[in-house]
Scaffold this active site. Sequence first.
Site, short mmCIF file in Angstrom:
data_model
loop_
_atom_site.label_atom_id
_atom_site.label_comp_id
_atom_site.label_asym_id
_atom_site.label_seq_id
_atom_site.Cartn_x
_atom_site.Cartn_y
_atom_site.Cartn_z
N HIS A 67 7.49 -1.25 4.83
CA HIS A 67 6.96 0.10 4.64
C HIS A 67 7.49 0.73 3.35
O HIS A 67 6.82 1.60 2.78
CB HIS A 67 7.31 0.98 5.85
CG HIS A 67 6.39 0.75 7.01
ND1 HIS A 67 5.92 1.79 7.78
CD2 HIS A 67 5.83 -0.37 7.51
CE1 HIS A 67 5.12 1.29 8.73
NE2 HIS A 67 5.06 -0.01 8.58
N ASP A 68 8.67 0.32 2.91
CA ASP A 68 9.17 0.82 1.64
C ASP A 68 8.38 0.24 0.47
O ASP A 68 7.89 0.97 -0.40
CB ASP A 68 10.66 0.48 1.49
CG ASP A 68 11.26 1.00 0.20
OD1 ASP A 68 10.93 2.14 -0.19
OD2 ASP A 68 12.04 0.27 -0.44
N VAL A 71 4.73 1.38 -0.46
CA VAL A 71 4.53 2.76 -0.94
C VAL A 71 5.27 2.92 -2.27
O VAL A 71 6.50 3.04 -2.29
CB VAL A 71 5.04 3.78 0.09
CG1 VAL A 71 4.84 5.20 -0.43
CG2 VAL A 71 4.32 3.60 1.42
N SER A 77 12.29 4.59 -1.28
CA SER A 77 11.74 5.93 -1.03
C SER A 77 11.59 6.22 0.45
O SER A 77 11.68 7.38 0.88
CB SER A 77 10.39 6.11 -1.74
OG SER A 77 9.44 5.17 -1.25
N PRO A 163 -1.17 -0.40 5.46
CA PRO A 163 -2.05 -1.22 6.30
C PRO A 163 -1.89 -0.84 7.77
O PRO A 163 -0.78 -0.71 8.27
CB PRO A 163 -1.56 -2.64 6.04
CG PRO A 163 -0.97 -2.58 4.67
CD PRO A 163 -0.33 -1.22 4.57
#
Length: 318
Positions: A67-68, A71, A77, A163
Site C-alpha cells: 500500500h505504500d 501510492v 507516506s 487496486p
Amino acid sequence: MECTNNKHPFVFLFSLVFLTPLVCSQLYYNFYDSTCPNLTRIVRYNVLSAMNNDTRIAASLLRLHFHDCFVNGCDGSVLLDTTSTFTGEKNALPNKNSVRGFEVIDTIKSALEKACPATVSCADILTLAAREAVFLSKGPFWVVPLGRRDGTTASESEANNLPSPFDPLENITAKFVAKGLELKDVAVLLECFTFKARLFNFGGSGKSDPTLDGSLLQNLQNLCPNQASSDTNLAPLDPVTTNTFDNIYYRNLLNNSGLLLSDQALMGDNTTASLVNMYSKWPLLFFRDFAVSMEKMGRISVLTGQQGQVRTNCRFVN
C-alpha cells in the site's frame, strides 16, 4: 540497470542471494554497511518478536509495504499521520480499519535511532520489514537494495485508487502492469467487507456465490455473519496454511476456494490461469517470481540522494 533475471529458478535464487551486483538503479545493496551495520539484525529481531505475539502481522507488514509503494512510490507516506497541512493515507477506504503494522515499524525505528541516529529511512525500514516477514514465514529471501528517502507528504486520494477486489480483473491487472508488477504479488489479509457479498448476496440475488467451494462458504459465513459488526473481522486469503508463505493460495484457486472475486477471476483468464497452474505445481518458481516482483515493487518511484528526508519519527515529517 534492471535487477531482474530469467535464469533457472535454482540458479536465480543462488545469484539473487550471493552474486547480485552492489548497485541497483540509484539504490545500493551495501548502502548502510558502514553507517548502520546491524540494520538487518535489528529489523529481523523486531519482526520476529512481533510475529511471536501476532501470527497475522507478517501478512500485514507485506500489505503495508504494498500500500505504500502503490501510492506515489515507496516513500513511507502510508506511515504518516494526518496533520494540519495534509491528510494522511491511513483513513483512505482501502486502509481504514484495515492496514496494520504501524507499531512494529515504530518499534524498529526507535531501536535504529538508538543504534544509528538519523540514518535509516522509514521507507527502507518498511521494505526490509516486508522482506523479513516473508522470509520468517518460510518464504523466499531476496537482497533488498537500499537508500530510499522518506516523502514529506501523503495522498489520501491516491490511496483511494489502490487496486481493489471490487475492480474487474482487467482493471486490477492494468494497475499492476502500470507499476511493472503482476497479480501474483497480492498475498495479504483483507477485511470481510471485501468479499461478504459472495457469501450472502452475490450479484444482488440474496444468495451465495454458487462457484464458492461449499466447505469454504460455511467456514466464511461462520467467521463473517451477515451483520455489520462482522465487517472488521479478518480472514486469510489462504485458509489452509494461514501463517506460512507458500503456494497453497494457488492450489486453492484450482479448487474454487479463492476468497475474493478478483482471485477466482484469475481462473477465467487464459494467461493468469496458466500462471496459477504453474505456481500451484512449482513452489520454487512462485518463490523466484515473487522475489523478483517484490524487488521491482520496492523500486517504484523511490526518492534518493538529497530528495525527501530521513524521518526521525515515521509518523511525522521532521
